[in-house]
Write an enzyme that holds these catalytic residues in place. Sequence first.
Site, mmCIF file in Angstrom:
data_model
loop_
_atom_site.group_PDB
_atom_site.id
_atom_site.type_symbol
_atom_site.label_atom_id
_atom_site.label_comp_id
_atom_site.label_asym_id
_atom_site.label_seq_id
_atom_site.Cartn_x
_atom_site.Cartn_y
_atom_site.Cartn_z
ATOM 1 N N SER A 295 0.859 -1.190 0.000
ATOM 2 C CA SER A 295 0.000 0.000 0.000
ATOM 3 C C SER A 295 0.890 1.234 0.000
ATOM 4 O O SER A 295 2.047 1.180 0.442
ATOM 5 C CB SER A 295 -0.865 0.023 1.266
ATOM 6 O OG SER A 295 -1.483 1.278 1.423
ATOM 7 N N TYR B 143 -2.001 -0.003 10.684
ATOM 8 C CA TYR B 143 -2.206 -0.418 9.282
ATOM 9 C C TYR B 143 -0.946 -0.083 8.478
ATOM 10 O O TYR B 143 -0.433 -0.927 7.729
ATOM 11 C CB TYR B 143 -3.437 0.270 8.668
ATOM 12 C CG TYR B 143 -3.617 -0.123 7.199
ATOM 13 C CD1 TYR B 143 -3.940 -1.429 6.849
ATOM 14 C CD2 TYR B 143 -3.428 0.812 6.180
ATOM 15 C CE1 TYR B 143 -4.064 -1.798 5.509
ATOM 16 C CE2 TYR B 143 -3.566 0.452 4.840
ATOM 17 C CZ TYR B 143 -3.885 -0.858 4.511
ATOM 18 O OH TYR B 143 -3.996 -1.228 3.184
HETATM 19 P P1 NDP Z 1 -11.662 -5.692 -0.145
HETATM 20 O O1 NDP Z 1 -12.179 -5.502 1.236
HETATM 21 O O2 NDP Z 1 -12.554 -5.388 -1.283
HETATM 22 O O3 NDP Z 1 -11.096 -7.184 -0.303
HETATM 23 C C1 NDP Z 1 -10.305 -7.772 0.683
HETATM 24 C C2 NDP Z 1 -10.152 -9.253 0.411
HETATM 25 O O4 NDP Z 1 -9.289 -9.815 1.428
HETATM 26 C C3 NDP Z 1 -11.455 -10.011 0.478
HETATM 27 O O5 NDP Z 1 -11.524 -10.916 -0.586
HETATM 28 C C4 NDP Z 1 -11.386 -10.755 1.796
HETATM 29 O O6 NDP Z 1 -12.035 -12.008 1.660
HETATM 30 C C5 NDP Z 1 -9.883 -10.973 1.941
HETATM 31 N N1 NDP Z 1 -9.504 -11.172 3.341
HETATM 32 C C6 NDP Z 1 -9.511 -10.267 4.344
HETATM 33 N N2 NDP Z 1 -9.161 -10.852 5.500
HETATM 34 C C7 NDP Z 1 -8.935 -12.161 5.220
HETATM 35 C C8 NDP Z 1 -8.555 -13.273 5.988
HETATM 36 N N3 NDP Z 1 -8.337 -13.186 7.316
HETATM 37 N N4 NDP Z 1 -8.418 -14.473 5.382
HETATM 38 C C9 NDP Z 1 -8.643 -14.582 4.065
HETATM 39 N N5 NDP Z 1 -8.994 -13.572 3.265
HETATM 40 C C10 NDP Z 1 -9.152 -12.365 3.847
HETATM 41 O O7 NDP Z 1 -10.337 -4.779 -0.221
HETATM 42 P P2 NDP Z 1 -9.298 -4.474 -1.414
HETATM 43 O O8 NDP Z 1 -9.546 -5.326 -2.574
HETATM 44 O O9 NDP Z 1 -9.275 -3.006 -1.586
HETATM 45 O O10 NDP Z 1 -7.954 -4.864 -0.674
HETATM 46 C C11 NDP Z 1 -7.084 -5.891 -1.134
HETATM 47 C C12 NDP Z 1 -5.700 -5.613 -0.611
HETATM 48 O O11 NDP Z 1 -5.244 -4.355 -1.094
HETATM 49 C C13 NDP Z 1 -5.568 -5.516 0.905
HETATM 50 O O12 NDP Z 1 -4.374 -6.125 1.291
HETATM 51 C C14 NDP Z 1 -5.523 -4.010 1.177
HETATM 52 O O13 NDP Z 1 -4.844 -3.709 2.360
HETATM 53 C C15 NDP Z 1 -4.757 -3.565 -0.044
HETATM 54 N N6 NDP Z 1 -4.898 -2.152 -0.440
HETATM 55 C C16 NDP Z 1 -6.132 -1.599 -0.656
HETATM 56 C C17 NDP Z 1 -6.221 -0.281 -1.079
HETATM 57 C C18 NDP Z 1 -7.536 0.390 -1.310
HETATM 58 O O14 NDP Z 1 -7.570 1.641 -1.317
HETATM 59 N N7 NDP Z 1 -8.613 -0.325 -1.560
HETATM 60 C C19 NDP Z 1 -5.026 0.507 -1.346
HETATM 61 C C20 NDP Z 1 -3.792 -0.167 -1.062
HETATM 62 C C21 NDP Z 1 -3.752 -1.458 -0.654
HETATM 63 P P3 NDP Z 1 -13.014 -12.667 2.752
HETATM 64 O O15 NDP Z 1 -13.638 -11.554 3.541
HETATM 65 O O16 NDP Z 1 -13.989 -13.461 1.943
HETATM 66 O O17 NDP Z 1 -12.125 -13.543 3.551
HETATM 67 C C1 8X3 Z 2 -5.089 1.602 1.464
HETATM 68 C C2 8X3 Z 2 -4.781 3.011 1.060
HETATM 69 O O1 8X3 Z 2 -4.402 5.355 1.921
HETATM 70 O O2 8X3 Z 2 -6.125 4.051 3.020
HETATM 71 O O3 8X3 Z 2 -3.939 0.889 1.733
HETATM 72 O O4 8X3 Z 2 -3.809 3.580 3.406
HETATM 73 S S1 8X3 Z 2 -4.777 4.033 2.431
#
Ligand code: NDP
Ligand code: 8X3
Length: 254
Positions: free
Chosen positions: A140, A153
Site C-alpha cells: 500500500s 495499518y
Molecule cells: P476488499 O475488502 O474489497 O477485499 C479484501 C479481500 O481480502 C477479500 O476478498 C477478503 O475475503 C480478503 N480477506 C480479508 N481478511 C482475510 C482473511 N483473514 N483471510 C482470508 N482472506 C481475507 O479490499 P481491497 O480489494 O481493496 O484490498 C485488497 C488488498 O489491497 C488488501 O491487502 C488491502 O490492504 C490492499 N490495499 C487496498 C487499497 C484500497 O484503497 N482499496 C489501497 C492499497 C492497498 P473474505 O472476507 O472473503 O475472507
Molecule cells: C489503502 C490506502 O491510503 O487508506 O492501503 O492507506 S490508504
Amino acid sequence: MKNIVLVTGATSGFGKACAEKFAAEKYAVIITGRRQDRLLRLQQEIESKYGVACLPLLFDVRDKKAVFDIIQSIPEEWQSINILVNNAGLALGRDYFEEADMDDWETMIDTNLKGLLYVSRAVLPFMIKAGVGHIINIGSIAAKEVYEKGNVYCASKSAVDAVSQGMRIDLLRHGIKVTAIHPGAVETEFSLVRFKGDAEKADAVYAGYKPLNAKDIADTVWYCASLPAHVCINDLVITCTAQANATITLKKFS
Ligand code: NDP
Ligand code: 8X3
C-alpha cells in the site's frame, strides 16, 4: 495445467478483479477467501465466462494450520503454481494510536503480515520444485508514508514492503521473482471494512475525485506478471491522478 495463478482474497476488490483478469488471459485460477458463497459464485463465473478451470479454497489466512493443510493438499494438477498474488488484507479503524482498538491491531498484523507469510511458505515448495515462479505482494502507499491515525495499518504494510525485499533477495537463487505493488486509494469494499460497515464514512473517502478501481490494479498486476522472464518490477507505487501521496489528494468539492 500450464499456467496457474493463486490469488488470495478473491471474494472482493483487487483479488476478484485479478482472478478475472488472469482467467481472461487463459490462466487456471485458484481463488481463496473466507466467504464461501462468493467464492463459489466467482468459480462459476470464471469457468463459464472464460472457459478456464477454477479451484476455490476456503480458509482464513490467519489460520496457519488451515493454510498449510489446504494448500499442501491441492490436487497434483494444480500444484505447478506460476504466480502467487498475496492480496488478502484489510484495515480496521482509523484512530489515534492511544485510542485504537488493540484487537484491530492484532487482526491487521495477523492478516496483512502473518497471513502473507503463511501463504507464501505454503506455496513456495511448488515454485522451488519448478525452479520458477513469481510472487506479487499487495502492499500500500501506507507502506511508504505513515499518515495520521494510520499507525498499525501503515506498520503492517511497511512490513509487507520489508518482507518483499527480503523475499526478493532470498528467493533469487530459486529463480523466483518478487514484486510489491503499493496502491493509493482504490474504491472497493476496503473502506467499508475499515469503518466497520459505516457506508457514509466509506463513501466520503472517495468523494470529490476519481479514485483508482479494482480493474486498474488487476491490469497492473497482470502487467508485472506478463513481462519477459528476465524483467522484474521490484516495487511499484500507483495512485490515481488526483492523489499525489498518502495524504494529499485534490478533492474538487472539498
Ligand atoms: P476488499 O475488502 O474489497 O477485499 C479484501 C479481500 O481480502 C477479500 O476478498 C477478503 O475475503 C480478503 N480477506 C480479508 N481478511 C482475510 C482473511 N483473514 N483471510 C482470508 N482472506 C481475507 O479490499 P481491497 O480489494 O481493496 O484490498 C485488497 C488488498 O489491497 C488488501 O491487502 C488491502 O490492504 C490492499 N490495499 C487496498 C487499497 C484500497 O484503497 N482499496 C489501497 C492499497 C492497498 P473474505 O472476507 O472473503 O475472507
Ligand atoms: C489503502 C490506502 O491510503 O487508506 O492501503 O492507506 S490508504
